[in-house]
Write an enzyme that holds these catalytic residues in place. Structure first.
Site, mmCIF file in Angstrom:
data_model
loop_
_atom_site.group_PDB
_atom_site.id
_atom_site.type_symbol
_atom_site.label_atom_id
_atom_site.label_comp_id
_atom_site.label_asym_id
_atom_site.label_seq_id
_atom_site.Cartn_x
_atom_site.Cartn_y
_atom_site.Cartn_z
ATOM 1 N N CYS A 143 0.717 -1.362 -0.064
ATOM 2 C CA CYS A 143 -0.004 0.232 -0.040
ATOM 3 C C CYS A 143 1.028 1.362 0.090
ATOM 4 O O CYS A 143 2.152 1.325 0.536
ATOM 5 C CB CYS A 143 -0.835 0.021 1.223
ATOM 6 S SG CYS A 143 -2.097 1.269 1.084
ATOM 7 N N CYS A 157 -0.052 4.926 7.000
ATOM 8 C CA CYS A 157 -0.372 4.670 8.158
ATOM 9 C C CYS A 157 0.420 4.059 9.160
ATOM 10 O O CYS A 157 0.810 3.124 8.860
ATOM 11 C CB CYS A 157 -1.708 3.921 8.035
ATOM 12 S SG CYS A 157 -2.688 4.691 6.856
ATOM 13 N N CYS A 161 0.177 0.303 10.207
ATOM 14 C CA CYS A 161 -0.325 -0.543 9.282
ATOM 15 C C CYS A 161 0.801 -1.504 8.635
ATOM 16 O O CYS A 161 1.723 -1.043 8.120
ATOM 17 C CB CYS A 161 -1.124 -0.151 8.509
ATOM 18 S SG CYS A 161 -1.853 -1.446 7.322
ATOM 19 N N CYS A 190 -16.432 -9.349 5.413
ATOM 20 C CA CYS A 190 -15.791 -7.952 5.240
ATOM 21 C C CYS A 190 -14.534 -8.333 4.017
ATOM 22 O O CYS A 190 -13.746 -8.993 4.682
ATOM 23 C CB CYS A 190 -15.626 -7.152 6.361
ATOM 24 S SG CYS A 190 -14.774 -5.771 6.010
ATOM 25 N N CYS A 233 -19.734 -6.433 3.249
ATOM 26 C CA CYS A 233 -18.932 -5.180 3.689
ATOM 27 C C CYS A 233 -17.592 -5.068 3.111
ATOM 28 O O CYS A 233 -17.095 -6.259 2.388
ATOM 29 C CB CYS A 233 -18.637 -5.296 5.112
ATOM 30 S SG CYS A 233 -17.631 -3.908 5.640
ATOM 31 N N CYS A 279 -19.856 1.650 8.518
ATOM 32 C CA CYS A 279 -18.941 0.927 9.569
ATOM 33 C C CYS A 279 -18.080 1.793 9.714
ATOM 34 O O CYS A 279 -16.992 2.013 8.660
ATOM 35 C CB CYS A 279 -18.620 -0.489 8.917
ATOM 36 S SG CYS A 279 -17.647 -1.298 9.991
ATOM 37 N N ARG A 292 -18.071 -2.951 17.850
ATOM 38 C CA ARG A 292 -17.279 -4.271 17.566
ATOM 39 C C ARG A 292 -16.052 -4.207 18.230
ATOM 40 O O ARG A 292 -15.220 -3.252 18.347
ATOM 41 C CB ARG A 292 -17.131 -4.409 15.870
ATOM 42 C CG ARG A 292 -16.487 -5.616 15.919
ATOM 43 C CD ARG A 292 -16.294 -5.889 14.375
ATOM 44 N NE ARG A 292 -17.691 -6.290 13.670
ATOM 45 C CZ ARG A 292 -17.812 -5.349 12.530
ATOM 46 N NH1 ARG A 292 -16.951 -4.356 12.178
ATOM 47 N NH2 ARG A 292 -19.284 -5.139 12.338
HETATM 48 N N1 SAM Z 1 -6.922 0.317 2.847
HETATM 49 C C1 SAM Z 1 -8.171 0.629 3.426
HETATM 50 C C2 SAM Z 1 -8.073 1.954 4.358
HETATM 51 O O1 SAM Z 1 -6.902 1.984 4.998
HETATM 52 O O2 SAM Z 1 -9.064 2.582 4.150
HETATM 53 C C3 SAM Z 1 -8.693 -0.421 4.113
HETATM 54 C C4 SAM Z 1 -7.881 -1.652 4.810
HETATM 55 S S1 SAM Z 1 -7.521 -0.981 6.543
HETATM 56 C C5 SAM Z 1 -6.183 -2.038 6.527
HETATM 57 C C6 SAM Z 1 -8.694 -0.906 7.548
HETATM 58 C C7 SAM Z 1 -8.357 -0.601 8.996
HETATM 59 O O3 SAM Z 1 -7.681 -1.362 9.637
HETATM 60 C C8 SAM Z 1 -7.780 0.786 9.169
HETATM 61 O O4 SAM Z 1 -8.476 2.013 9.249
HETATM 62 C C9 SAM Z 1 -7.098 0.570 10.746
HETATM 63 O O5 SAM Z 1 -8.200 1.091 11.637
HETATM 64 C C10 SAM Z 1 -7.274 -0.860 10.940
HETATM 65 N N2 SAM Z 1 -5.881 -1.493 11.318
HETATM 66 C C11 SAM Z 1 -4.837 -1.480 10.385
HETATM 67 N N3 SAM Z 1 -3.683 -2.009 11.063
HETATM 68 C C12 SAM Z 1 -3.943 -2.212 12.314
HETATM 69 C C13 SAM Z 1 -3.484 -2.663 13.387
HETATM 70 N N4 SAM Z 1 -2.087 -2.842 13.324
HETATM 71 N N5 SAM Z 1 -3.919 -2.514 14.545
HETATM 72 C C14 SAM Z 1 -5.306 -2.264 14.761
HETATM 73 N N6 SAM Z 1 -6.066 -1.953 13.663
HETATM 74 C C15 SAM Z 1 -5.415 -1.843 12.499
HETATM 75 C C1 DTB Z 2 -11.387 -2.462 11.259
HETATM 76 O O1 DTB Z 2 -11.910 -1.542 11.928
HETATM 77 N N1 DTB Z 2 -10.600 -3.432 11.853
HETATM 78 C C2 DTB Z 2 -10.285 -4.447 10.721
HETATM 79 C C3 DTB Z 2 -11.318 -4.060 9.648
HETATM 80 N N2 DTB Z 2 -11.714 -2.989 10.044
HETATM 81 C C4 DTB Z 2 -10.785 -3.974 8.152
HETATM 82 C C5 DTB Z 2 -8.621 -4.526 10.427
HETATM 83 C C6 DTB Z 2 -7.829 -4.783 11.693
HETATM 84 C C7 DTB Z 2 -6.493 -5.097 10.872
HETATM 85 C C8 DTB Z 2 -5.431 -5.489 11.994
HETATM 86 C C9 DTB Z 2 -4.355 -5.701 11.265
HETATM 87 C C10 DTB Z 2 -4.221 -6.709 10.262
HETATM 88 O O2 DTB Z 2 -4.568 -8.011 10.688
HETATM 89 O O3 DTB Z 2 -3.517 -6.518 9.247
HETATM 90 FE FE1 SF4 Z 3 -2.937 1.060 3.242
HETATM 91 FE FE2 SF4 Z 3 -2.863 0.146 5.652
HETATM 92 FE FE3 SF4 Z 3 -3.233 2.530 5.380
HETATM 93 FE FE4 SF4 Z 3 -5.188 0.904 4.614
HETATM 94 S S1 SF4 Z 3 -4.444 1.217 6.576
HETATM 95 S S2 SF4 Z 3 -4.379 2.878 3.554
HETATM 96 S S3 SF4 Z 3 -4.040 -0.803 3.954
HETATM 97 S S4 SF4 Z 3 -1.298 1.622 4.710
#
Ligand code: SAM
Ligand code: DTB
Ligand code: SF4
Length: 317
Positions: free
Chosen positions: A52, A56, A59, A96, A127, A187, A259
Site C-alpha cells: 500500500c 498509516c 499498518c 468483509c 462489507c 461501518c 465491535r
Molecule cells: N486500505 C483501506 C483503508 O485504510 O481505508 C482499508 C484497509 S485498512 C487495513 C482498515 C483498517 O484496519 C484501518 O483503518 C485501521 O483502523 C485498521 N488497522 C490496520 N492495521 C491495524 C493494526 N495494526 N492494529 C489495529 N487496527 C489496524
Molecule cells: C477494522 O476496523 N478493523 C479491521 C477491519 N476494520 C478492516 C482490520 C484490522 C486489521 C488489523 C491488522 C491486520 O490484520 O493487518
Molecule cells: Fe494502506 Fe494500511 Fe493505510 Fe489501509 S491502513 S491505507 S492498507 S497503509
C-alpha cells in the site's frame, strides 16, 4: 435533539466516572437497544494484501514500513467464495473484504463488484473496506449488493497527523459522506493504544458520535503492534482503559453495533467478558484479521458458551 452525549466535555465526563458507574450506565443503554446476550459475527478476508502506498503508522501493509510484506495481486473470485462459504458455515453473518489500497481505481473496482454480487448471493451480508472512494464508486458498490462500507476515522483529529500524513481527516469524512449518500450502511470506528492521550480517545468518540446519522457499526480496534511499523514499540494501553473506551462508545452511540475488533487475540477471556459487559456486541470472527491473527473460532465459541452469549442469527440464503 440528541439525547446521547456527543460534546467533547460530555464524553470526557464519562471517561472520568468510577468504573462501576460507567459500566452500569453502559449496561442500561445497551439493554435499552439490544439483547445483551447476542453478539454479531463478521469475518474478514484480505482480498488484496500488501504494497500500500499510504503511510498509516499502525499498518503492516504500508510499503513504506520495514514489514517485508509482499505486494500481492487481488485474489481470484473462486478463492474469495470459498472463504465466504467457510465463514458462513462457521456461523458468520457478514463477510468483509479488505484491500490495501489508497482507494480503488475503476479497474480495481470491477473484480470487487463481482465478489460482492456472489458473496451476497450466498446469503451473507457484504462489507468492503477499500480505502478512499471517488464520486460514483459507492453507488456502483451499492448496486452490486454491498450492505456496509468500512472506513475508519482511526483517531481524534488532533492526533491523526502523528500517525498518517498521506491522507487527511477531511478525505475520510468525504468518503464517509459518499458512502452514506449512496444508501450504504456505514461501518466506522478507530484504533486506540497508539500512544494517544485519554483526551484524544475522547476526541475520537466525539467525532464518531457526531456523524449524522451515526454509523450502524463501530469497530473499536486495540492496536496490534507489528514489528517494522513505526508504532511497534508504543506503550501498551491499560486494559481497563480499553474497557472504558468500549463503554463510552456504547453510551455515545446507543444504537450502533460496537465491535470488539483488532487486538482480541492478546486479550484474556476475562477482559473480553468485561468488554461485552461494557456494551460490545459484535466481533471479528475467524482465525485471521487481514494480515494478523485473531482467536480461533473454537476459542470464541467456548467463550460464548461460558458467558451464555448467542451469536446473532444468520440471514436466510
Ligand atoms: N486500505 C483501506 C483503508 O485504510 O481505508 C482499508 C484497509 S485498512 C487495513 C482498515 C483498517 O484496519 C484501518 O483503518 C485501521 O483502523 C485498521 N488497522 C490496520 N492495521 C491495524 C493494526 N495494526 N492494529 C489495529 N487496527 C489496524
Ligand atoms: C477494522 O476496523 N478493523 C479491521 C477491519 N476494520 C478492516 C482490520 C484490522 C486489521 C488489523 C491488522 C491486520 O490484520 O493487518
Ligand atoms: Fe494502506 Fe494500511 Fe493505510 Fe489501509 S491502513 S491505507 S492498507 S497503509
Amino acid at each position: 435533539m440528541h439525547e446521547s452525549p456527543r460534546s467533547a466535555a460530555a464524553v470526557a465526563a464519562l471517561f472520568e466516572l468510577p468504573f462501576a458507574d460507567l459500566l452500569y450506565q453502559a449496561q442500561m443503554v445497551h439493554r435499552a437497544h439490544f439483547d445483551p446476550n447476542r453478539v454479531q459475527l463478521s469475518t474478514l478476508l484480505s482480498i488484496k494484501t500488501g504494497g500500500c502506498p499510504e503511510d498509516c503508522g499502525y499498518c503492516p501493509q504500508s510499503r513504506r514500513h520495514g514489514t517485508a510484506m509482499a505486494d500481492e495481486p487481488i485474489m481470484d473470485l473462486p478463492s474469495v467464495l470459498e472463504a465466504a462459504r467457510r465463514a458462513r458455515a462457521a456461523g458468520a453473518t457478514r463477510f468483509c473484504m479488505g484491500a490495501a489500497w489508497r482507494g480503488p481505481k475503476q479497474k480495481d473496482l470491477e473484480p470487487v463488484l463481482a465478489m460482492v454480487r456472489e458473496v451476497k448471493a450466498l446469503g451473507l451480508e457484504t462489507c468492503a473496506t477499500l480505502g478512499l472512494l471517488r464520486d460514483g464508486q459507492a453507488e456502483q458498490l451499492k448496486d452490486a449488493g454491498l450492505d456496509y462500507y468500512n472506513h475508519n476515522l482511526d483517531s481524534a483529529p488532533e492526533f491523526y497527523g502523528e500517525v498518517i500524513t498521506t491522507r487527511d481527516y477531511q478525505d475520510r469524512l468525504d468518503t464517509l459522506g459518499r458512502v452514506r449518500s449512496a444508501g450504504l450502511n456505514v461501518c466506522c470506528g478507530g484504533i486506540v493504544g497508539m500512544g494517544e492521550a485519554r483526551s484524544q480517545r475522547v476526541g475520537l468518540i466525539a467525532q464518531l458520535a457526531a456523524l449524522e446519522p451515526q454509523p450502524e457499526s463501530v469497530p473499536i480496534n486495540l492496536l496490534v503492534r507489528v514489528e517494522g511499523t513505526p508504532l511497534a514499540d508504543v506503550q501498551a494501553l491499560d486494559p481497563l482503559e480499553f474497557v472504558r473506551t468500549v463503554a463510552v462508545a456504547r453510551i455515545c452511540l446507543p444504537k450502533s453495533h460496537v465491535r470488539l475488533s483488532a487486538g482480541r487475540e492478546a486479550m484474556s477471556d476475562e477482559l473480553q467478558a468485561l468488554c461485552f459487559l461494557a456494551g460490545a456486541n459484535s466481533i471479528f470472527y475467524g482465525d485471521r484479521l487481514l494480515t494478523t491473527g485473531n482467536p480461533e473460532a473454537d476459542r470464541d465459541r467456548a467463550l460464548f458458551e461460558r458467558l451464555g452469549i448467542t451469536p446473532a442469527q444468520a440471514v436466510a440464503p
